[in-house]
Motif scaffolding. Sequence first.
Motif, PDB file in Angstrom:
ATOM      1  N   ARG A   1       1.104   7.385   6.679  1.00  0.00           N
ATOM      2  CA  ARG A   1       2.228   8.367   6.020  1.00  0.00           C
ATOM      3  C   ARG A   1       2.686   7.680   4.554  1.00  0.00           C
ATOM      4  NH1 ARG A   1       7.207   4.899   8.932  1.00  0.00           N
ATOM      5  NH2 ARG A   1       5.473   3.665  10.005  1.00  0.00           N
ATOM      6  N   PRO A   2       3.139   8.584   4.009  1.00  0.00           N
ATOM      7  CA  PRO A   2       3.562   8.209   2.446  1.00  0.00           C
ATOM      8  C   PRO A   2       4.862   7.334   2.186  1.00  0.00           C
ATOM      9  CG  PRO A   2       4.404  10.505   2.924  1.00  0.00           C
ATOM     10  CD  PRO A   2       3.517   9.961   4.004  1.00  0.00           C
ATOM     11  N   SER A   3       4.832   6.028   2.663  1.00  0.00           N
ATOM     12  CA  SER A   3       5.853   5.056   2.342  1.00  0.00           C
ATOM     13  C   SER A   3       5.091   3.663   2.028  1.00  0.00           C
ATOM     14  CB  SER A   3       6.498   4.897   3.639  1.00  0.00           C
ATOM     15  OG  SER A   3       5.811   4.306   4.710  1.00  0.00           O
ATOM     16  N   TYR A   4       5.531   2.614   1.576  1.00  0.00           N
ATOM     17  CA  TYR A   4       5.051   1.413   1.416  1.00  0.00           C
ATOM     18  C   TYR A   4       4.707   0.805   2.635  1.00  0.00           C
ATOM     19  CZ  TYR A   4       5.916   1.813  -3.599  1.00  0.00           C
ATOM     20  OH  TYR A   4       5.849   2.111  -4.804  1.00  0.00           O
ATOM     21  N   HIS A   5       3.390   0.103   2.664  1.00  0.00           N
ATOM     22  CA  HIS A   5       3.111  -0.536   4.052  1.00  0.00           C
ATOM     23  C   HIS A   5       2.616  -1.868   3.531  1.00  0.00           C
ATOM     24  CE1 HIS A   5       2.339   3.093   6.447  1.00  0.00           C
ATOM     25  NE2 HIS A   5       2.212   3.437   5.124  1.00  0.00           N
TER      26      HIS A   5
ATOM     27  N   ILE B   1       0.939  -1.251   0.031  1.00  0.00           N
ATOM     28  CA  ILE B   1       0.022  -0.092  -0.093  1.00  0.00           C
ATOM     29  C   ILE B   1       0.868   1.245  -0.013  1.00  0.00           C
ATOM     30  CG2 ILE B   1      -1.726   1.417   1.211  1.00  0.00           C
ATOM     31  CD1 ILE B   1      -2.627  -1.557   2.614  1.00  0.00           C
ATOM     32  N   LEU B   2       0.715   2.043  -1.162  1.00  0.00           N
ATOM     33  CA  LEU B   2       1.177   3.484  -1.065  1.00  0.00           C
ATOM     34  C   LEU B   2       0.382   4.322  -0.846  1.00  0.00           C
ATOM     35  CD1 LEU B   2       3.974   4.989  -1.251  1.00  0.00           C
ATOM     36  CD2 LEU B   2       3.668   4.801  -3.956  1.00  0.00           C
ATOM     37  N   PRO B   3       0.273   5.035   0.268  1.00  0.00           N
ATOM     38  CA  PRO B   3      -1.036   5.833   0.734  1.00  0.00           C
ATOM     39  C   PRO B   3      -1.074   7.140  -0.408  1.00  0.00           C
ATOM     40  CG  PRO B   3       0.060   5.326   2.755  1.00  0.00           C
ATOM     41  CD  PRO B   3       0.890   4.578   1.669  1.00  0.00           C
ATOM     42  N   ARG B   4      -2.512   7.185  -0.869  1.00  0.00           N
ATOM     43  CA  ARG B   4      -2.975   8.168  -1.514  1.00  0.00           C
ATOM     44  C   ARG B   4      -2.267   8.246  -3.009  1.00  0.00           C
ATOM     45  NH1 ARG B   4      -2.224   9.148   3.156  1.00  0.00           N
ATOM     46  NH2 ARG B   4      -0.570  10.291   3.381  1.00  0.00           N
ATOM     47  N   HIS B   5      -1.574   7.355  -3.329  1.00  0.00           N
ATOM     48  CA  HIS B   5      -1.122   6.898  -4.756  1.00  0.00           C
ATOM     49  C   HIS B   5      -2.106   6.079  -5.473  1.00  0.00           C
ATOM     50  CE1 HIS B   5       2.284   9.068  -3.300  1.00  0.00           C
ATOM     51  NE2 HIS B   5       2.571   9.353  -4.385  1.00  0.00           N
TER      52      HIS B   5
END
Length: 182
Positions: free
Chosen positions: A103-107, A37-41
Amino acid sequence: MNNLPRFIRWPFIFLAICWGVWFFEAVTHIDLGVWGILPRHWSGLWGILFSPFLHGGLWHLVANTVPVAVLMFLILFFYPRLAPAALLFIHIGTGLCVWLAARPSYHIGASGVIYGYASFLFFSGIFRKSWRAALLSLLVFLLYGGMVAGVFPTDPHISWEAHLLGAFTGGVGAYIFREEPA
């Protein structure tokens, strides 16, 4: 495998996929973390489906294996009628919340759904007002109550947001499904 009860078959399949993905990455040296998951992308939306099957290494996967097996087993065994809907709600709901708010990083990893499963089981015991559900809730609290610390940021490499949002999603799911037949 089809003649096994689903409370055994489903956790086995989930974990077989996780271990298969890890083995593929280990053998090929291809990092599939970009499918997290890459938030908001927009490209990160795929992670809602795939991130629970991706892990940052062997120890990450090992740490998630037993809780996935135990908690998914408990949901499937004690809530057989609503388990498919609850598990899907937790998987998709947790991923969507992470995509919207983290936060904007891969989850990556199954931790978010693990927190969702534990929270679902715990709050189902409260919302259902049955002694059986309450005993299960107490068991989950005794086994996994220490997970509460994981919803706070302690390590920048650990997605505490997935933990927190998974717990939130599981609680919401327990409330939504509170009157559905188990």
